[in-house]
Design an enzyme around this catalytic site. Structure first.
Site, short mmCIF file in Angstrom:
data_model
loop_
_atom_site.label_atom_id
_atom_site.label_comp_id
_atom_site.label_asym_id
_atom_site.label_seq_id
_atom_site.Cartn_x
_atom_site.Cartn_y
_atom_site.Cartn_z
N PHE A 159 71.24 24.76 61.29
CA PHE A 159 70.52 24.05 60.98
C PHE A 159 69.91 24.33 60.04
CE2 PHE A 159 67.87 24.71 64.79
CZ PHE A 159 66.24 24.96 63.21
N LYS A 183 81.92 22.63 58.29
CA LYS A 183 81.83 21.74 59.17
C LYS A 183 79.99 21.87 59.20
CE LYS A 183 79.94 20.73 62.16
NZ LYS A 183 78.69 20.66 63.12
N GLU A 186 74.75 19.05 61.47
CA GLU A 186 74.60 17.61 61.73
C GLU A 186 73.29 16.83 61.36
OE1 GLU A 186 75.24 19.72 64.36
OE2 GLU A 186 74.60 19.25 65.61
N SER A 236 73.72 29.69 67.40
CA SER A 236 73.06 30.67 68.38
C SER A 236 74.59 31.26 69.14
CB SER A 236 73.10 29.36 69.13
OG SER A 236 73.93 28.34 69.29
N CYS A 291 67.09 32.88 61.64
CA CYS A 291 66.99 33.66 62.75
C CYS A 291 66.92 35.61 61.80
CB CYS A 291 69.29 34.38 61.91
SG CYS A 291 68.74 35.08 60.34
N GLU A 393 65.00 33.70 72.42
CA GLU A 393 65.24 33.20 71.16
C GLU A 393 64.41 32.02 71.26
OE1 GLU A 393 67.66 31.91 68.60
OE2 GLU A 393 67.79 32.90 67.00
P1 NAD Z 1 73.83 25.98 66.68
O1 NAD Z 1 74.33 26.94 67.43
O2 NAD Z 1 73.22 25.38 67.61
O3 NAD Z 1 74.49 25.03 66.03
C1 NAD Z 1 74.96 25.92 64.98
C2 NAD Z 1 76.72 24.98 64.81
O4 NAD Z 1 78.03 24.58 65.33
C3 NAD Z 1 76.58 23.47 63.53
O5 NAD Z 1 77.37 23.21 62.76
C4 NAD Z 1 76.53 23.02 65.34
O6 NAD Z 1 77.06 21.34 65.06
C5 NAD Z 1 77.78 23.39 65.99
N1 NAD Z 1 77.67 23.55 67.44
C6 NAD Z 1 76.45 23.34 68.51
N2 NAD Z 1 76.85 23.00 69.25
C7 NAD Z 1 78.27 23.12 69.60
C8 NAD Z 1 79.54 23.17 70.09
N3 NAD Z 1 79.16 23.09 72.16
N4 NAD Z 1 80.53 23.37 70.67
C9 NAD Z 1 81.19 23.79 68.56
N5 NAD Z 1 79.90 23.72 67.94
C10 NAD Z 1 78.87 22.94 68.08
O7 NAD Z 1 72.14 26.19 65.61
P2 NAD Z 1 71.65 25.79 65.40
O8 NAD Z 1 70.38 25.19 66.51
O9 NAD Z 1 71.66 24.91 64.29
O10 NAD Z 1 70.88 26.93 64.26
C11 NAD Z 1 70.16 27.82 64.85
C12 NAD Z 1 70.17 29.26 65.59
O11 NAD Z 1 71.37 29.39 65.22
C13 NAD Z 1 69.73 30.60 65.72
O12 NAD Z 1 69.87 31.02 67.44
C14 NAD Z 1 69.35 31.12 64.82
O13 NAD Z 1 69.19 32.37 65.42
C15 NAD Z 1 70.92 30.78 64.53
N6 NAD Z 1 71.08 32.19 63.04
C16 NAD Z 1 71.88 33.12 62.92
C17 NAD Z 1 71.99 33.65 61.60
C18 NAD Z 1 72.61 34.68 61.49
O14 NAD Z 1 73.00 35.00 60.23
N7 NAD Z 1 72.53 35.84 62.86
C19 NAD Z 1 71.26 33.01 60.70
C20 NAD Z 1 71.00 31.50 60.72
C21 NAD Z 1 70.74 30.92 62.07
#
Ligand code: NAD
Length: 509
Positions: A159, A183, A186, A236, A291, A393
C-alpha cells in the site's frame, strides 16, 4: 483518457480490474477504500475471484507471442509515449495517491516521479538487451548469449507506494518482452488503474499489461497458475516469505522484498543540525510508512544522543500534521484505522517496556478531521535491543533512539538485526564512513544520505530477511530477472568436406 478520475468515484462505485485492454466491472466481495484524512469511505474495490485472475493470465498469455517478437526499439517507442503521458497526467495520479494513501502531495509527487524514472530507464531497453558475442571460440565456431523474455510475469505490491512500486516492476518486465499481471494493494487501488489506461493510450497492445484487484485469493491464483513464469513481490516479510516459498515450490522465479528496520548511526563528529533535519524527513516523512524510513537512530556517545534528542524534540514541536491535500502540511495520516491502532499500540508497548517517550503524538487532533487516522510524531529515547519496539517493524511515525558507546557497537546492533534493507551513517570522518559502507550487513547504505533509495540505473534491494531471492528490483538486475539467458553455439560446415566424427570432448587444448 478512459479512466475515471478519482474525484468522480463515489462511495457506491466499485473499482474493478483492467484486463485485455479494458475495464472489467466486478462486484465480487467489494472492500471499502477510505480517505485516511477524513475516515470517509470514498469507494470500494472488487476482490477478484480466481476465474477473473485466470482471465487476466489468459489475456497476458495470448498477448505474449506477438509482444515477444515486437522489436525492442518498437517497445521502447511505446515506453517513450507512456512516459510523456505519465508526466502530463501527474497531478491527477498524485491526487489519487494522497486521497487513498494520505501522504502529502509533494511526497506523492516525489514517489510518482521516482516511478517514472524507471520508465525512463526502460526506454533504453534496446541497449540493455544487447547480448554477448564471441567469434571463433573454436575454429569456425561462434558463440553468443541472448536474453529472452520469460512469458507471463506477475507483480504483487504494497500500500505504501501505490504508484512507484508497481513501476519498479512492470515497465522493465514489459520492455524486456514479457506480459504482465499486477495485483496492487487493496488499500489504494486507483493510481495503478489510472496508469494502466495511460499505458494503453501510449499504444501498448491489449493483454500485455493487466491489473487485477484482490486479496489472498488473487495472489494464490497467480502463485499456482503454471502460465505465470515469475513473480515480483514487495510487502511485509511474513508475506514475502510465503510468496517466495510457494512461488519457488511451484517452479517460478521469485523475488520477494520484505520489511525493514532501518538504522541511522549518528557519530559524535557529525554535523548534528543537518543530521537532525535528515532524521526528521526520513523518520516522519510519509508518516513513517516507507520501507526505507529511518526507524532507529543509533547515537554514538551520550552527548551525541542528548543533543540529537533535544533538537529532534524542538523540531517536532513545529511539525505540520494534517490533510495531505492541503499545501504546507509535512505529515499526513496513517493509511487505515487498523494500521493506526497497530502503530498506537506500539507506542503503548514502548512505555510498558520501559523506553522514555520524549514526544508523545497519541493525543493529536487535527481540526476538522476528527475521524482521520492521524497519529502525531512520537520519539522514544533509551530504547534497548531487547524491546519489541526495537526489534519489530512499526511502520509509523515512531523513531527509537538507541545509545551506543562506539561505532563498532552501533554496527554490531545493525548486523544482528533481522532486517537489512537500508541504513546510513552521519559523520565527517571519511575513514569511518568507508569502513561502515564496506562492512555493514545491509543492502543499501547512505553516507550522510538518510534515504539511500537507489536511482533507476542502480537496483533496489535489502539483505537478510528484507529480501528473498537473488536479484534486486529495477535497474540492471531487472534485466536479468525478467529474462532467461540462452547461449547459442554455431558452426557452418565448409566446402562440402566430410569431417570425421570426434569422440574426444572439444577444447582448445
Ligand atoms: P503486505 O505484506 O500486507 O501486503 C503486500 C501485498 O500482499 C498486498 O498486495 C496484499 O494484498 C498482499 N497480501 C497481504 N496478505 C496476504 C496473504 N496472506 N497472502 C497473499 N497475499 C497477501 O504489506 P503492506 O502492509 O501492503 O505494505 C507494507 C509492508 O511492505 C512493510 O512491511 C514494508 O516494509 C514493506 N515494503 C517493503 C519494500 C521493500 O522494498 N523492501 C517496499 C515497500 C514496502
Amino acid at each position: 483518457m478512459n479512466a475515471r478520475p478519482a474525484e468522480n468515484i463515489g462511495a457506491d462505485k466499485i473499482v474493478g480490474h483492467f484486463i485485455n485492454g479494458a475495464d472489467v466491472a466486478d462486484d465480487n466481495r467489494p472492500l471499502a477504500v477510505t480517505n485516511p484524512a477524513t475516515g470517509e469511505v470514498t469507494k470500494h474495490v472488487a476482490m477478484a475471484a480466481k476465474a477473473t485472475v485466470e482471465d487476466a493470465i489468459a489475456a497476458a498469455d495470448a498477448a505474449f507471442p506477438a509482444w515477444r517478437n515486437t522489436p525492442p526499439q518498437k517497445r521502447a517507442k511505446i515506453m517513450f509515449r507512456f512516459k510523456q503521458l505519465l508526466e502530463e497526467h501527474a497531478d491527477e495520479i498524485v491526487a489519487a495517491l494522497t486521497d487513498e494513501h494520505g501522504k502529502v502531495l509533494d511526497d506523492a509527487m516525489g514517489e510518482f516521479f521516482r516511478g517514472v524514472e524507471v520508465v525512463d530507464y526502460a526506454c533504453g531497453v534496446s541497449e540493455l538487451l544487447k547480448g554477448e558475442h564471441c567469434k571463433n571460440v573454436s575454429l569456425n565456431v561462434d558463440s553468443w548469449s541472448e536474453f529472452q523474455p520469460l512469458g507471463v510475469v506477475a507483480g504483487i505490491t504494497p500500500f505504501n507506494f501505490p504508484a512507484m512500486v508497481p513501476m519498479w516492476m512492470f515497465p522493465m518486465a514489459i520492455a524486456c518482452g514479457n506480459t504482465f499481471v499486477l495485483k496492487p494493494s487493496e488499500k489504494d487501488p486507483s493510481a495503478p488503474m489510472l496508469v494502466a489506461h495511460l499505458f494503453k493510450q501510449a499504444g501498448l497492445p491489449d493483454g500485455v499489461y493487466n491489473v487485477v484487484n484482490g486479496d489472498k485469493e488473487a495472489v494464490d491464483t497467480l502463485l499456482e497458475d503454471p502460465r505465470v513464469q515469475a513473480i515480483s513481490f514487495v510487502g511485509s516479510t511474513p508475506i514475502a516469505e510465503y510468496i517466495y516459498a510457494t512461488g519457488t515450490r511451484n517452479g517460478k522465479r521469485v523475488q520477494a522484498l520484505g520489511g525493514a528496520k532501518n538504522h541511522a548511526v549518528v557519530m559524535p563528529d557529525a554535523d548534528i543540525d543537518n543530521a537532525v533535519s535528515a532524521l526528521m524527513g526520513a523518520a516522519y516523512g510519509s508518516c513513517g510508512e516507507r520501507c526505507m524510513a529511518i526507524s532507529v537512530a543509533v547515537c554514538v556517545g551520550d552527548d551525541t544522543a542528548d543533543e540529537v534528542v533535544s533538537k529532534l524534540k524542538r523540531e517536532l514541536q513545529g511539525l505540520k500534521v494534517g490533510n495531505g491535500i492541503e499545501s504546507g502540511n509535512e505529515m499526513g495520516p496513517l493509511v487505515t484505522r487498523a494500521h493506526y491502532e497497530k502503530v498506537r499500540g506500539y507506542v503503548d508497548l514502548g512505555l510498558d517496556e520501559g523506553a522514555e517517550l520524549v514526544v508523545d503524538g497519541r493525543n493529536l487532533v487535527v481540526d476538522g478531521h476528527e475521524d482521520g487516522f492521524f497519529l502525531g510524531a512520537c520519539l522514544f529515547d533509551k530504547v534497548t535491543p531487547d524491546m519489541r519496539i526495537y526489534r519489530e517493524e512499526i511502520f509509523g511515525p515512531v523513531l527509537c533512539v538507541v545509545r551506543a558507546e562506539s561505532q563498532e557497537q552501533a554496527m554490531l546492533l545493525i548486523d544482528k538485526h533481522e532486517y537489512g534493507n537500508g541504513t546510513c551513517i552521519f559523520t565527517r570522518d571519511g575513514e569511518a564512513a568507508r569502513y561502515f559502507a564496506d562492512n555493514i550487513q545491509v543492502g543499501m547504505v547512505g553516507i550522510n544520505v538518510p534515504l539511500p533509495v537507489p536511482v533507476a540505473m542502480h537496483s533496489f534491494g535489502g539483505w537478510k530477511r528484507s529480501l528473498f531471492g537473488d536479484l534486486f528490483a529495477y535497474g540492471p538486475d531487472s534485466v536479468r530477472f525478467y529474462t532467461r539467458r540462452k547461449t547459442i553455439t554455431q558452426r557452418w560446415p565448409t566446402g562440402g568436406v566430410r569431417e570425421k566424427a570426434q569422440f574426444s570432448f572439444p577444447s582448445n587444448r
